[in-house]
Design an enzyme around this catalytic site. Structure first.
Site, mmCIF file in Angstrom:
data_model
loop_
_atom_site.group_PDB
_atom_site.id
_atom_site.type_symbol
_atom_site.label_atom_id
_atom_site.label_comp_id
_atom_site.label_asym_id
_atom_site.label_seq_id
_atom_site.Cartn_x
_atom_site.Cartn_y
_atom_site.Cartn_z
ATOM 1 C CB SER A 11 -0.922 0.002 1.215
ATOM 2 O OG SER A 11 -0.150 -0.233 2.376
ATOM 3 C CG PHE A 98 10.073 -4.639 2.139
ATOM 4 C CD1 PHE A 98 11.148 -4.632 3.028
ATOM 5 C CD2 PHE A 98 9.589 -3.430 1.674
ATOM 6 C CE1 PHE A 98 11.734 -3.434 3.431
ATOM 7 C CE2 PHE A 98 10.160 -2.226 2.074
ATOM 8 C CZ PHE A 98 11.235 -2.225 2.957
ATOM 9 C CE LYS A 206 11.052 1.270 -14.334
ATOM 10 N NZ LYS A 206 10.762 2.306 -13.321
HETATM 11 P P1 NAD Z 1 6.556 3.030 -2.070
HETATM 12 O O1 NAD Z 1 7.966 3.202 -2.431
HETATM 13 O O2 NAD Z 1 5.651 4.170 -2.221
HETATM 14 O O3 NAD Z 1 6.357 2.690 -0.545
HETATM 15 C C1 NAD Z 1 7.090 1.990 0.310
HETATM 16 C C2 NAD Z 1 6.147 0.946 0.896
HETATM 17 O O4 NAD Z 1 6.923 -0.023 1.593
HETATM 18 C C3 NAD Z 1 5.149 1.498 1.922
HETATM 19 O O5 NAD Z 1 3.883 0.926 1.707
HETATM 20 C C4 NAD Z 1 5.720 1.016 3.241
HETATM 21 O O6 NAD Z 1 4.720 0.806 4.219
HETATM 22 C C5 NAD Z 1 6.308 -0.298 2.826
HETATM 23 N N1 NAD Z 1 7.292 -0.832 3.740
HETATM 24 C C6 NAD Z 1 8.258 -0.167 4.434
HETATM 25 N N2 NAD Z 1 8.965 -1.034 5.186
HETATM 26 C C7 NAD Z 1 8.451 -2.267 4.930
HETATM 27 C C8 NAD Z 1 8.775 -3.577 5.385
HETATM 28 N N3 NAD Z 1 9.778 -3.792 6.247
HETATM 29 N N4 NAD Z 1 8.039 -4.609 4.931
HETATM 30 C C9 NAD Z 1 7.049 -4.416 4.040
HETATM 31 N N5 NAD Z 1 6.699 -3.211 3.584
HETATM 32 C C10 NAD Z 1 7.393 -2.149 4.017
HETATM 33 O O7 NAD Z 1 5.966 1.722 -2.813
HETATM 34 P P2 NAD Z 1 5.336 1.642 -4.285
HETATM 35 O O8 NAD Z 1 5.512 2.925 -5.024
HETATM 36 O O9 NAD Z 1 3.958 1.111 -4.133
HETATM 37 O O10 NAD Z 1 6.287 0.592 -4.994
HETATM 38 C C11 NAD Z 1 6.099 -0.805 -4.978
HETATM 39 C C12 NAD Z 1 6.695 -1.404 -6.234
HETATM 40 O O11 NAD Z 1 6.014 -0.868 -7.368
HETATM 41 C C13 NAD Z 1 8.185 -1.104 -6.448
HETATM 42 O O12 NAD Z 1 8.833 -2.234 -6.951
HETATM 43 C C14 NAD Z 1 8.171 -0.007 -7.504
HETATM 44 O O13 NAD Z 1 9.325 -0.024 -8.323
HETATM 45 C C15 NAD Z 1 6.950 -0.387 -8.309
HETATM 46 N N6 NAD Z 1 6.344 0.735 -9.078
HETATM 47 C C16 NAD Z 1 6.183 1.963 -8.512
HETATM 48 C C17 NAD Z 1 5.596 2.988 -9.249
HETATM 49 C C18 NAD Z 1 5.385 4.377 -8.700
HETATM 50 O O14 NAD Z 1 5.161 5.314 -9.477
HETATM 51 N N7 NAD Z 1 5.400 4.575 -7.398
HETATM 52 C C19 NAD Z 1 5.163 2.734 -10.551
HETATM 53 C C20 NAD Z 1 5.324 1.468 -11.094
HETATM 54 C C21 NAD Z 1 5.934 0.471 -10.326
HETATM 55 P P1 13P Z 2 10.398 5.392 -9.881
HETATM 56 O O1 13P Z 2 10.418 4.318 -8.811
HETATM 57 O O2 13P Z 2 11.760 5.824 -10.305
HETATM 58 O O3 13P Z 2 9.534 6.555 -9.451
HETATM 59 O O4 13P Z 2 9.723 4.748 -11.160
HETATM 60 C C1 13P Z 2 8.341 4.581 -11.198
HETATM 61 C C2 13P Z 2 7.954 3.634 -12.281
HETATM 62 O O5 13P Z 2 8.281 2.466 -12.226
HETATM 63 C C3 13P Z 2 7.150 4.168 -13.407
HETATM 64 O O6 13P Z 2 6.684 3.157 -14.247
#
Ligand code: NAD
Ligand code: 13P
Length: 352
Positions: A11, A98, A206
């Protein structure tokens, strides 16, 4: 009854947006239960309240996605086992570091008929080599796992601006189409390709290129340099993916998960932003410090992934073929200065 139940495991910024997107669809699609369970890694907010309770009271993830209503059918649940127990469709979306621990905690606790999809960009490197996150999910939980990757900066999808995404699947196109159905909306156009490794490696690698692009921004080298870094990076992404899995298809790099995600992340992602700050400080402040200060709990994936890729390159004797990937890691650990990002041009004029 045969309706599917969805749980979102994670989340953060993207996890919250994914839950919102899915919840808007489960309300409309008769084959899914309305409710979407969202596992929240519990924390106490400065107000003294628990994050999961505040999400359920306000229908907003006030820490990781403030200002956006998730939909009343999203239910935050701080109990991981409880969150997954009734669901047959499991959506994994946490920072990659994680994921192994999370899989261990729910081993043997999920439905026998469960299916998974991973939105997680990253991999794990063990003594016997690299493992993609979808493989860890499959192996630890004994279920099949698709992936969804794409040019998907979460905050932009929260605004419902048009974007695309790619579902990668191994064999079962029917299951892939069920995931497409669950995620697809008029502003989120999802298609599927039979290349789970290619799709997942695009999303993972990427992030390393985005760190390089951030260095270029921090050094104010301009658009041509950044485009060159993106081209060289894309070439290394393709070569590395194909060396690891000969099944990876060229066309995958032209899907949203490939070149489109590379572009958006190098323009507007968190990896780029922190790497820019790192270069501006001449490498004097660590990524851990900058991440904590600039992202307020959100996590970078590119710095860890660069380290993991570097381990693979060392073990397999591939360092010389991947100068950009290798250099990003050396800059991150401060063995080289940020300006080293453009100091390997003798390797980079090939076209294949
Ligand atoms: P985030 O970076 O916003 O958040 C960190 C999350 O990790 C929080 O929910 C936090 O509660 C949790 N966390 C912290 N410590 C933890 C622990 N010990 N155990 C479990 N959870 C813990 O997360 P996100 O943006 O949802 O990213 C998740 C995945 O999605 C990543 O692999 C990221 O590359 C990918 N992603 C992100 C985006 C984006 O724009 N944010 C887009 C596409 C893909
Ligand atoms: P960042 O984690 O660098 O923000 O990338 C987000 C992402 O994966 C967009 O598709």
């Amino acid at each position: 009854e045969n309706k599917s139940r969805v749980a979102v495991i994670g989340s953060g910024n993207w996890g919250s947006v994914a839950a919102k997107l899915i919840a808007s669809n489960t309300l409309k699609l008769p084959s899914f239960h309305d409710e979407v369970r969202m596992w929240v890694f519990e924390e106490t907010l400065p107000s003294g309240k628990k994050l999961s309770a505040v999400i359920n009271q306000t229908n907003e993830n006030v820490k990781y996605l403030p200002g956006i209503k998730l939909g009343k059918n999203v239910v935050a649940d701080p109990d991981l086992e409880h969150a997954v127990t009734d669901s047959n469709m499991l959506v994994f979306v946490t920072p990659h570091q994680f994921m192994e621990g999370i899989c261990k905690r729910i081993q043997g606790k999920i439905r026998k008929d469960a299916q998974a999809i991973s939105l997680v960009k990253g991999m794990e490197v063990k003594r016997d080599g690299p493992s993609m996150i979808s493989t860890i999910i499959s192996q630890k939980l004994g279920i099949s796992c698709c992936v969804l990757m794409g040019a998907n900066i979460a905050n932009e999808i929260a605004q419902e601006n048009f974007s695309e995404a790619t579902v990668g699947y191994r064999e079962n196109k029917e299951i892939a189409e069920k995931w497409v159905h669950l995620f697809n909306t008029p502003f989120f156009s999802v298609s599927s390709v039979q290349d789970v490794e290619g799709v997942e490696l695009c999303g993972t690698l990427k992030n390393v290129v985005a760190i390089a692009a951030g260095f270029v921004d921090g050094l104010e080298m301009g658009n041509n340099t950044k485009a060159a870094i993106m081209r060289i990076g894309l070439r290394e992404m393709k070569a590395f993916s194909k060396l690891l899995f000969s099944s990876v298809k060229d066309n995958t790099f032209f899907e949203s998960c490939g070149v489109a995600d590379l572009i958006t992340t190098c323009l507007g992602g968190r990896n780029r932003k922190c790497a820019e700050a790192f270069a501006k400080h001449g490498g004097k402040r660590s990524f851990d410090e900058l991440e904590a200060e600039m992202l307020q709990g959100q996590k970078l994936q590119g710095v860890l992934t660069a380290k993991e890729v570097h381990e693979v390159l060392c073990h397999r004797g591939w360092l010389e073929s991947f100068p950009l990937f290798a250099t990003v890691h050396e800059i991150c650990i401060r063995r080289l200065p940020p300006a080293a990002i453009v100091k390997y041009s003798e390797h980079t004029h090939q076209h294949s």
